[in-house]
Scaffold this active site. Structure first.
Site, PDB file in Angstrom:
ATOM      1  N   LYS A 101     -10.356   7.018   3.305  1.00 52.85           N
ATOM      2  CA  LYS A 101     -10.792   5.644   3.031  1.00 52.85           C
ATOM      3  C   LYS A 101     -12.302   5.477   3.163  1.00 52.85           C
ATOM      4  O   LYS A 101     -12.896   4.619   2.516  1.00 52.85           O
ATOM      5  CB  LYS A 101     -10.074   4.671   3.972  1.00 52.85           C
ATOM      6  CG  LYS A 101      -8.546   4.694   3.888  1.00 52.85           C
ATOM      7  CD  LYS A 101      -8.020   4.279   2.544  1.00 52.85           C
ATOM      8  CE  LYS A 101      -6.509   4.030   2.562  1.00 52.85           C
ATOM      9  NZ  LYS A 101      -5.709   5.258   2.699  1.00 52.85           N
ATOM     10  N   PHE A 160       2.163  -3.474   3.863  1.00 45.03           N
ATOM     11  CA  PHE A 160       2.547  -4.736   4.488  1.00 45.03           C
ATOM     12  C   PHE A 160       4.073  -4.843   4.526  1.00 45.03           C
ATOM     13  O   PHE A 160       4.778  -4.313   3.671  1.00 45.03           O
ATOM     14  CB  PHE A 160       1.992  -5.911   3.699  1.00 45.03           C
ATOM     15  CG  PHE A 160       0.565  -6.275   4.049  1.00 45.03           C
ATOM     16  CD1 PHE A 160      -0.173  -5.537   4.944  1.00 45.03           C
ATOM     17  CD2 PHE A 160      -0.036  -7.384   3.477  1.00 45.03           C
ATOM     18  CE1 PHE A 160      -1.474  -5.871   5.272  1.00 45.03           C
ATOM     19  CE2 PHE A 160      -1.335  -7.738   3.790  1.00 45.03           C
ATOM     20  CZ  PHE A 160      -2.054  -6.981   4.682  1.00 45.03           C
ATOM     21  N   CYS A 180       0.794  -1.231   0.000  1.00 50.94           N
ATOM     22  CA  CYS A 180       0.000   0.000   0.000  1.00 50.94           C
ATOM     23  C   CYS A 180       0.823   1.275   0.000  1.00 50.94           C
ATOM     24  O   CYS A 180       0.265   2.372  -0.072  1.00 50.94           O
ATOM     25  CB  CYS A 180      -0.965  -0.012   1.180  1.00 50.94           C
ATOM     26  SG  CYS A 180      -2.012  -1.476   1.200  1.00 50.94           S
ATOM     27  N   HIS A 190      -2.981   7.518   6.346  1.00 48.69           N
ATOM     28  CA  HIS A 190      -3.170   6.239   5.671  1.00 48.69           C
ATOM     29  C   HIS A 190      -4.528   5.679   6.104  1.00 48.69           C
ATOM     30  O   HIS A 190      -5.297   5.211   5.272  1.00 48.69           O
ATOM     31  CB  HIS A 190      -2.031   5.283   6.031  1.00 48.69           C
ATOM     32  CG  HIS A 190      -2.064   4.004   5.252  1.00 48.69           C
ATOM     33  ND1 HIS A 190      -2.118   3.977   3.877  1.00 48.69           N
ATOM     34  CD2 HIS A 190      -2.074   2.700   5.664  1.00 48.69           C
ATOM     35  CE1 HIS A 190      -2.147   2.717   3.463  1.00 48.69           C
ATOM     36  NE2 HIS A 190      -2.126   1.928   4.530  1.00 48.69           N
ATOM     37  N   HIS A 195     -10.151   1.577   0.553  1.00 50.91           N
ATOM     38  CA  HIS A 195      -8.690   1.426   0.561  1.00 50.91           C
ATOM     39  C   HIS A 195      -8.268   0.902  -0.797  1.00 50.91           C
ATOM     40  O   HIS A 195      -8.530  -0.258  -1.142  1.00 50.91           O
ATOM     41  CB  HIS A 195      -8.289   0.457   1.665  1.00 50.91           C
ATOM     42  CG  HIS A 195      -6.808   0.370   1.884  1.00 50.91           C
ATOM     43  ND1 HIS A 195      -5.886   1.038   1.103  1.00 50.91           N
ATOM     44  CD2 HIS A 195      -6.068  -0.317   2.808  1.00 50.91           C
ATOM     45  CE1 HIS A 195      -4.667   0.768   1.525  1.00 50.91           C
ATOM     46  NE2 HIS A 195      -4.752  -0.043   2.554  1.00 50.91           N
ATOM     47  N   GLU A 233      -0.582   4.436  13.554  1.00 50.18           N
ATOM     48  CA  GLU A 233      -0.374   5.710  12.869  1.00 50.18           C
ATOM     49  C   GLU A 233      -0.604   6.884  13.812  1.00 50.18           C
ATOM     50  O   GLU A 233       0.128   7.877  13.764  1.00 50.18           O
ATOM     51  CB  GLU A 233      -1.303   5.817  11.661  1.00 50.18           C
ATOM     52  CG  GLU A 233      -1.036   7.058  10.827  1.00 50.18           C
ATOM     53  CD  GLU A 233      -1.794   7.080   9.503  1.00 50.18           C
ATOM     54  OE1 GLU A 233      -1.456   7.913   8.635  1.00 50.18           O
ATOM     55  OE2 GLU A 233      -2.722   6.261   9.331  1.00 50.18           O
TER      56      GLU A 233
END
Length: 413
Positions: A336, A399, A180, A307, A341, A318
């Site tokens: 999002k 990831f 991502c 994010h 996402h 975060e």
């Protein structure tokens, strides 16, 4: 732990010296579940209209919500580019043709020469939907269909190859696939290419499209929500998967006014294959390095595009990283709940929404978020904010601990 993270982040910021020269953003375009182009995206953000809807993607039976781009199915690639035909490249073409972007690239190509304009794109799954269909259509001996074109649709470089071919460019081309953070890291690579004089202009961007692999894969990880995702909410349940594409044209600033990349930061904490460091260690390093490279302090950041995936671990990590770098009360929100996402396209969409925020003096609220997690330190916007901004931070964390942060702002006075 916060003291340790703060020390790491400060060391990362101090290691960046001297600050980078700003990189001009000459043009940009995007498509997502809110609509096609900047005007449609901005109108939806201002009106409070989400692009999420109950999952209706063909071949799925999942109780979740998705951010599906309207009209993809009705826009096949022109015959000249038929060998690239797949959903991912349809999304990319839709973005390239929005907001006069392809014309701006053509002008840069005319000015610098096709060989001096590079392409750097990010994607996580590329055209894997075509591969899924090919494996379903194997013959009795297990052979894939004769017409399956792995190189042009599934290989992660296929997106870079298509964009370069479609725009008629001849410079270097690269695809980045770091989950991502993929299409946020493209800005960092472009800055290095320009500094090294590999190019005079770089088309950066990314695309990721809905497919069964991601929908069922994230469902298997128990990371998808059965309602529209609620970033930073105390009752958040997980992500809503979306799709989208976006591109920007970057050049050396050379004076003048307009939008610019002021700084970037990257880190790889490799804490876990699919979970972030619980205290946001790598995220904090990326944000601090970004500010250090821009030569700016935390107080210069007017707003942060998070994010903000709406998973319990990611949002908490975060928030802790934001506290470490920017301190408590930093204004921020996630898109999002608007777009879903978009995975490998999340970085570019965050960056281009940041561009809209700078141009319009507008910061969208975190849609679907009803009650902010009381453990959070940041100021999650629950209402849109209208005020001029000079610097917007945007985050993209993938990831494996692949983290990227960008600081976008203005050129000139």
């Amino acid at each position: 732990m916060f003291l340790e993270l703060e020390t790491q982040a400060q060391a990362s910021a101090l290691a960046v010296s001297p600050p980078m020269s700003p990189i001009a953003i000459r043009a940009y375009a995007l498509v997502n579940a809110l609509g096609l182009g900047r005007t449609a995206t901005l109108a939806a953000l201002r009106s409070g209209r989400s692009g999420l809807r109950p999952c209706d993607f063909p071949g799925t039976d999942l109780a979740t919500w998705i951010g599906r781009v309207e009209g993809v199915e009705a826009l096949p690639l022109p015959a000249r580019w038929a060998r690239y035909e797949c959903r991912n490249h349809r999304l990319a073409r839709m973005a390239l043709e929005c907001d006069g972007f392809a014309d701006r690239v053509a002008a840069a190509c005319e000015h610098y020469g096709a060989g001096r304009v590079g392409v750097i794109v990010g994607t996580s799954t590329s055209g894997i939907l075509e591969t899924e269909a090919a494996y379903r259509d194997r013959d009795a001996q297990g052979r894939l269909p004769r017409g399956f074109r792995y190189r042009q649709v599934q290989n992660t470089f296929a997106l870079a190859d298509f964009v370069r071919d479609y725009l008629g460019l001849a410079g270097p081309a690269v695809a980045i696939s770091t989950a991502c953070s993929s299409s946020a890291k493209v800005f960092a690579s472009a800055a290095r290419w320009l500094a090294a004089d590999w190019c005079d202009a770089v088309v950066v961007g990314g695309a990721d499209s809905l497919c069964l692999t991601t929908l069922y894969g994230f469902a298997a990880l128990e990371l998808v929500s059965d309602e529209p995702c609620r970033p930073a909410d105390v009752l958040r349940k997980g992500i809503s998967i979306g799709e989208g594409a976006g591109f920007a044209l970057l050049e050396r600033a050379g004076g003048g006014s307009g939008l610019a990349l002021l700084g970037y930061g990257e880190s790889a904490d490799a804490y876990h294959m699919s979970s972030p460091h619980p205290e946001g260690a790598g995220a904090a390093v990326a944000m601090a390095e970004c500010l250090g490279r821009a030569g700016l302090g935390p107080g210069a950041v007017d707003y942060t595009v998070l994010h903000g995936t709406a998973t319990r671990g990611n949002d908490s990590a975060e928030d802790r990283a934001l506290h470490t770098v920017l301190g408590p009360g930093a204004p921020c929100s996630s898109i999002k709940g608007w777009t879903g996402h978009t995975l490998g396209a999340a970085g570019i969409l965050n960056a281009l929404v940041a561009c809209l925020c700078l141009e319009e003096g507008f910061a969208p609220h975190s849609l679907q978020t009803r009650r902010v997690d009381p453990d959070f330190s940041a100021h999650i916007l629950l209402e849109p904010r209208y005020r001029p901004m000079n610097a917007v931070l945007c985050n993209a964390f993938g990831f494996g601990g692949n983290n990227a942060s960008l600081l976008l702002g203005r050129l000139g006075p």
